[in-house]
Design a protein around this motif. Structure first.
Motif, PDB file in Angstrom:
ATOM      1  N   UNK A  16      46.643  15.865  31.141  1.00 16.74           N
ATOM      2  CA  UNK A  16      45.953  16.835  32.059  1.00 16.74           C
ATOM      3  C   UNK A  16      44.508  17.000  31.401  1.00 16.74           C
ATOM      4  N   UNK A  17      44.403  17.212  30.099  1.00 17.55           N
ATOM      5  CA  UNK A  17      43.171  17.261  29.622  1.00 17.55           C
ATOM      6  C   UNK A  17      42.416  15.892  29.862  1.00 17.55           C
ATOM      7  N   UNK A  18      42.681  14.842  29.785  1.00 19.83           N
ATOM      8  CA  UNK A  18      42.116  13.773  30.216  1.00 19.83           C
ATOM      9  C   UNK A  18      41.417  13.678  31.761  1.00 19.83           C
ATOM     10  N   UNK A  19      42.358  14.231  32.663  1.00 23.51           N
ATOM     11  CA  UNK A  19      42.086  14.170  33.966  1.00 23.51           C
ATOM     12  C   UNK A  19      40.796  15.478  34.039  1.00 23.51           C
ATOM     13  N   UNK A  20      40.828  16.572  33.379  1.00 23.94           N
ATOM     14  CA  UNK A  20      39.722  17.559  33.406  1.00 23.94           C
ATOM     15  C   UNK A  20      38.425  16.990  32.956  1.00 23.94           C
ATOM     16  N   UNK A  21      38.603  16.298  32.027  1.00 25.14           N
ATOM     17  CA  UNK A  21      37.652  15.464  31.178  1.00 25.14           C
ATOM     18  C   UNK A  21      36.854  14.627  32.314  1.00 25.14           C
ATOM     19  N   UNK A  22      37.817  13.933  32.958  1.00 25.21           N
ATOM     20  CA  UNK A  22      37.202  13.084  34.064  1.00 25.21           C
ATOM     21  C   UNK A  22      36.423  13.822  35.109  1.00 25.21           C
TER      22      UNK A  22
END
Lengths: 154, 115
Positions: A16-22
């Motif tokens: 989830x964190x990686x997709x918010x980062x994206x």
């Protein structure tokens, strides 16, 4: 068993964190370094969701039905299994495919990310849906673990 | 727009539509199969027998639906799919409708048969 649950949660949360980062990387029309970070975030998020699928699947198939589910069903919050776990286990199956679609689009359209606002708009939505599905998994997982705790204190 | 750039652009836009359709069909397959299996126990038993667990079977079927749809879509290369934002909204909306349908189904089943 506890290690599997911990790994499943950690992998999912990091996904989830990686997709918010994206999403953050896409916000400003990323330059070369930004595109590289966006590709990394999409790749990491997708790999993390597939890993969460595998680890969570092992936990669910091997341990959940025989150990956790009976405790919840005999406790005071049986609805946490009947509603939240039943929904969660099936919605989870959406996640790897939405994350893969996002990954494919980021990598294929990498050279146009900076200038193509239509592509970035589509990616905001795909990445946002993926991240929100991940957040939903977290919330539903909270209810399931609460149901287990309510079963234990009986 | 130079021809080469236009072709690349078409390929990317097409991919968004193909992947959106693959996601939509995957979501629909999961939702329909789940509800049918819950309403008709022999179906769930059949899914159990295929791999040892109904959830594993559903996961593999979802993987098959997505892969086959995306593969066929990539070969077909439909030209009218130049709206990545619209396609991603479509896929996202179907996903959240799927979430709501499954949640309401399991909630309704619990209300009718609380066990």
């Amino acid at each position: 068993m506890e290690l599997l649950v911990a790994a499943h949660i950690a992998l999912g949360e990091l996904g989830v964190f990686a997709f918010f980062w994206l999403i953050v990387e896409l916000m400003h029309g990323p330059s070369d370094a930004g595109v590289l970070r966006a590709k990394g975030a999409a790749l990491a998020g997708t790999a993390l969701f597939f890993a969460a699928w595998l680890v969570g699947g092992v936990y669910y198939v091997v341990h959940y039905g025989s150990i956790i589910k009976p405790v919840i069903q005999q406790g005071t919050w049986p609805w946490t299994h009947s509603i939240f776990m039943e929904t969660k286990e099936h919605i989870f199956l959406f996640l790897p495919f939405f994350s893969f679609a996002t990954l494919a689009q980021v990598w294929q359209g990498a050279e146009r990310l900076e200038k193509d606002s239509k592509l970035r708009g589509g990616l905001y939505v795909l990445a946002g849906v993926t991240a929100l599905l991940g957040v939903l998994m977290t919330i539903m997982g909270y209810f399931v673990s609460s149901g287990f705790r309510h079963g234990l204190v009986l | 727009m130079p021809r080469e750039r236009e072709e690349k652009s078409s390929r990317v836009y097409l991919s968004m539509s193909v992947l959106a359709v693959a996601n939509i069909l995957t979501v629909i397959s999961i939702v329909v199969l789940t509800i049918v299996a819950e309403l008709f126990p022999p179906v769930k038993e059949f899914l159990n027998r295929l791999t040892g667990h109904h959830w594993i079977t559903k996961g593999l079927l979802a993987l098959a639906v997505f892969s086959i749809t995306a593969g066929i879509g990539a070969l077909v290369r439909r030209e009218e799919s130049r709206d990545p934002l619209g396609w991603s909204w479509f896929a996202g909306t179907v996903a959240f409708v799927g979430v709501i349908v499954l949640f309401l189904f399991f909630m309704g089943r619990f209300i009718v048969h609380p066990s």
